[in-house]
Scaffold this motif. Structure first.
Motif, mmCIF file in Angstrom:
data_model
loop_
_atom_site.group_PDB
_atom_site.id
_atom_site.type_symbol
_atom_site.label_atom_id
_atom_site.label_comp_id
_atom_site.label_asym_id
_atom_site.label_seq_id
_atom_site.Cartn_x
_atom_site.Cartn_y
_atom_site.Cartn_z
ATOM 1 N N UNK C 1 0.944 -1.027 -0.019
ATOM 2 C CA UNK C 1 0.030 -0.080 -0.147
ATOM 3 C C UNK C 1 0.995 1.246 0.039
ATOM 4 N N UNK C 2 0.756 2.076 -0.988
ATOM 5 C CA UNK C 2 1.464 3.107 -1.031
ATOM 6 C C UNK C 2 0.722 4.328 -0.489
ATOM 7 N N UNK C 3 1.331 5.088 0.459
ATOM 8 C CA UNK C 3 0.731 6.122 0.874
ATOM 9 C C UNK C 3 1.466 7.477 0.324
ATOM 10 N N UNK C 4 0.705 8.406 -0.282
ATOM 11 C CA UNK C 4 1.368 9.481 -1.116
ATOM 12 C C UNK C 4 1.642 10.662 -0.267
ATOM 13 N N UNK C 5 2.392 11.411 -0.756
ATOM 14 C CA UNK C 5 3.156 12.433 0.162
ATOM 15 C C UNK C 5 1.826 13.377 0.595
ATOM 16 N N UNK C 6 0.997 13.577 -0.246
ATOM 17 C CA UNK C 6 -0.127 14.565 0.321
ATOM 18 C C UNK C 6 -1.160 14.020 0.975
ATOM 19 N N UNK C 7 -1.461 12.593 1.356
ATOM 20 C CA UNK C 7 -2.388 12.136 1.893
ATOM 21 C C UNK C 7 -2.663 12.812 3.563
ATOM 22 N N UNK C 8 -3.453 13.314 3.726
ATOM 23 C CA UNK C 8 -3.749 14.132 4.753
ATOM 24 C C UNK C 8 -3.985 13.426 6.053
ATOM 25 N N UNK C 9 -4.177 11.937 5.729
ATOM 26 C CA UNK C 9 -4.415 11.209 7.161
ATOM 27 C C UNK C 9 -5.710 11.080 7.656
ATOM 28 N N UNK C 10 -6.006 10.668 8.917
ATOM 29 C CA UNK C 10 -7.284 10.688 9.464
ATOM 30 C C UNK C 10 -7.150 11.551 10.688
ATOM 31 N N UNK C 11 -8.240 12.365 10.884
ATOM 32 C CA UNK C 11 -8.319 12.980 12.331
ATOM 33 C C UNK C 11 -8.273 12.235 13.457
ATOM 34 N N UNK C 12 -7.466 12.526 14.477
ATOM 35 C CA UNK C 12 -7.340 11.720 15.573
ATOM 36 C C UNK C 12 -8.770 11.580 16.175
ATOM 37 N N UNK C 13 -9.741 12.391 16.020
ATOM 38 C CA UNK C 13 -10.983 12.331 16.919
ATOM 39 C C UNK C 13 -11.974 11.278 16.364
ATOM 40 N N UNK C 14 -11.525 10.912 15.066
ATOM 41 C CA UNK C 14 -12.119 9.655 14.630
ATOM 42 C C UNK C 14 -12.128 8.386 15.157
ATOM 43 N N UNK C 15 -11.107 8.097 16.086
ATOM 44 C CA UNK C 15 -10.627 6.898 16.550
ATOM 45 C C UNK C 15 -10.160 6.939 18.058
ATOM 46 N N UNK C 16 -10.141 5.955 18.654
ATOM 47 C CA UNK C 16 -9.700 6.003 20.095
ATOM 48 C C UNK C 16 -8.112 5.933 20.163
#
Lengths: 220, 220, 220, 220
Positions: C1-16
């Motif tokens: 799985x290639x995570x690109x340089x501009x992948x903003x990721x997930x907000x921490x609030x969405x997970x525990x």
């Protein structure tokens, strides 16, 4: 797995359990992990018996939902890692008069999809009822089970099998025994896993024997 | 959990196990799920004893790695759902002369980070050794354990505790008993979970008693 | 799985995540569940490549232990539900000079069993190194990896494969690429899963990007 | 978690999936592990909103049963490791006319226990409906949801909340939005987790986008 009448069980101190039940339980009859291991084996046995048929799982609410969900998950895992392609349908039914010993004759399957929809295909179907517990109050005499199976047999599925996590030993030894069962237990007042006592003990993972204190505390 | 000498165990047919071990095992001594449940409780006990200290877990390779990984996972789960902030360090050590009863005096901790690096902080450290099994061959006489603890005590951690999944009952009753242990078992030849017999049985999840056939088949 | 340089990721609030890290993390780069799913697939790929050989897993401590334990667990699950009989040996090694770019030439495998013991059988062995992350500091130039593989190749295993959960993209594009890898990530400062920052963030399940606040707070 | 219209998803080759679906799926929209992580967070949010009330979970069959079972399991885990004592009741309901856009006005809750039994206590109850997906066909216009909530509101629970794993973006932007939801997805034809297409894809753990081949193959 046969749990004998003189099995002392496990002390509660050996496992984790919700602190608010401290003092309400006698001992652990079946730790949660063994339920997991045993259900995995039942799934394997069922997979071997299915053959090339499709499977329709009829979960008997409300008690059976946790056992059924875990059993289905194990079957899915086996299916995913095998070369076989098994179509699985899950439905949810209730048994009217579930708790009322008097009216068993009138027991009916309620709440599922119209089973007649399935008729065309049922000749290739492995039909599995999932119960939580079998005891004399429910279907021990065999009479209820007969009524229940009559309801589904008229649709002529290829096989009808019954699975139950627990089978309770009672004084009536002529009871119906399910095709697949996890544990045969003594005639004890148990709670936990998915079995509540007036809606309590649902957050208890182990199957435990309730004590007098617990019975009094949560009586309605 | 004390498993008595006359505990008959569970029949292998009640659970799932790798088919290539068919005929090599006598019975299931401890099903995998109970190990999970029991480890969860040990994690809870450890969390209560830690207090405000940091924790350094020293996993004793190779046998202890599975128990240690599962125990650490349970501690992390408890930590994540609590308000407490516990810094946890995991390291891996080997005990030289692990299998050689003669040279215990020379037993040394090998392969971990330089423990002296930790000195500055060790006064706040709860130091936990994770073993798979304690029996007379290893540390039963208490002599080995003393040597082992001497190695770490000079760094003056606040507490040193020892955890072991299994404790084997032997004829030498004066054995050292770890602070936390999962199961006390009879003096049987067991395999499974992470305990191999010449590198076999690693894919067996339950702790089982090997039979003569199995011993002969996998002898080197 | 290639995570690109501009992948903003997930907000921490969405997970525990553990509450004590509130304010120390930028965002979630790889949620824990995807690591689980991806590792399951790597296990399947490895199982297909093993053929009839035995497998020796060499876990590169300390970073690789969590990835290795999870990967081994998935391989065991696949093995248990298949008809194949795969003997699996797990060992733990350290790479001396792991963090010191200058001395790579002298890099050695430390702490495992004597590999020469295995010589007799190694011609049937699928030998798998488990790393947590590959980046230029460690083995990106390919030079270190060559030294490492030389150490094991003299024992002539049938196959030598390298697995790494993460591969970090760096400015040096001629880096060695492992045979199996989970995710290719940008050149970011990540923590979590088993990757600590000065022994912190071990109780964080997701792989996250640390922020300046977190870097300052846990600097030694 | 908002999944944008141009999110390319994950290639199927990166994960494990049942081999018999090879060629029937376009890509993975939501890997199974992220569903697990996200559901854990929803459970935490719900626990914080419950306060001192009891909780009644109404699982909307059939689609919602897997999401509901997993959500309840996470809530139980949180409850077990906290000091709080939360009584949890689970019930199963069906919505008549679930799939028939015409008759929404007549939509009724079917198959659960008699809700009036709960009246006496409902003033302390946090009532949670669990859906699998919200889209215009079901309750997107808000009209259906209003009918549904009217059915339960007459029993005057303290709070009524609605949870849904998925919310589908549609051309009708005035849709009702549930109080808790896992993922907002584009208007795509998805299968997996518990969402079937004519009873197929139940053994697929990831939520995937079906392709034309798959649609044709499993059309009834």
């Amino acid at each position: 797995i046969q749990i004998s009448d003189n099995w002392p069980g496990y002390s509660l101190d050996l496992f984790t359990y919700p602190q608010h039940y401290y003092g309400d339980l006698e001992y652990v009859l079946i730790p949660h992990g063994i339920i997991v291991d045993r259900t995995e084996r039942l799934a394997k046995d069922i997979m071997q018996d299915i053959g090339d048929n499709d499977i329709v799982v009829l979960c008997v609410l409300k008690g059976g939902y946790k056992f059924c969900a875990d059993l289905v998950e194990h079957i899915k895992n086996l299916s995913r890692n095998s070369e076989r392609f098994i179509s699985m349908k899950v439905d949810f039914v209730r048994l009217k008069s579930y708790h009322n010993d008097q009216s068993m004759q009138d027991m009916q399957i309620m709440g599922g999809d119209d089973l007649s929809k399935l008729t065309g295909k049922l000749s290739f179907v492995f039909c599995l009822f999932c119960f939580f517990m079998f005891c004399k109050d429910i279907v021990g005499t065999g009479r209820t089970m007969k009524v229940l199976l009559n309801n589904i047999e008229k649709y002529k599925p290829k096989m009808i099998k019954v699975a139950s996590l627990l089978v309770k030993r009672t004084s009536q030894p002529d009871g119906y025994r399910p095709d697949y069962y996890g544990f045969e237990i003594p005639d004890l007042f148990v709670v936990g896993y998915a079995l509540d006592y007036n809606e309590h003990f649902r957050d208890l993972n182990h199957i435990c024997v309730i004590n007098d204190n617990g019975k009094a505390k949560y009586r309605v």
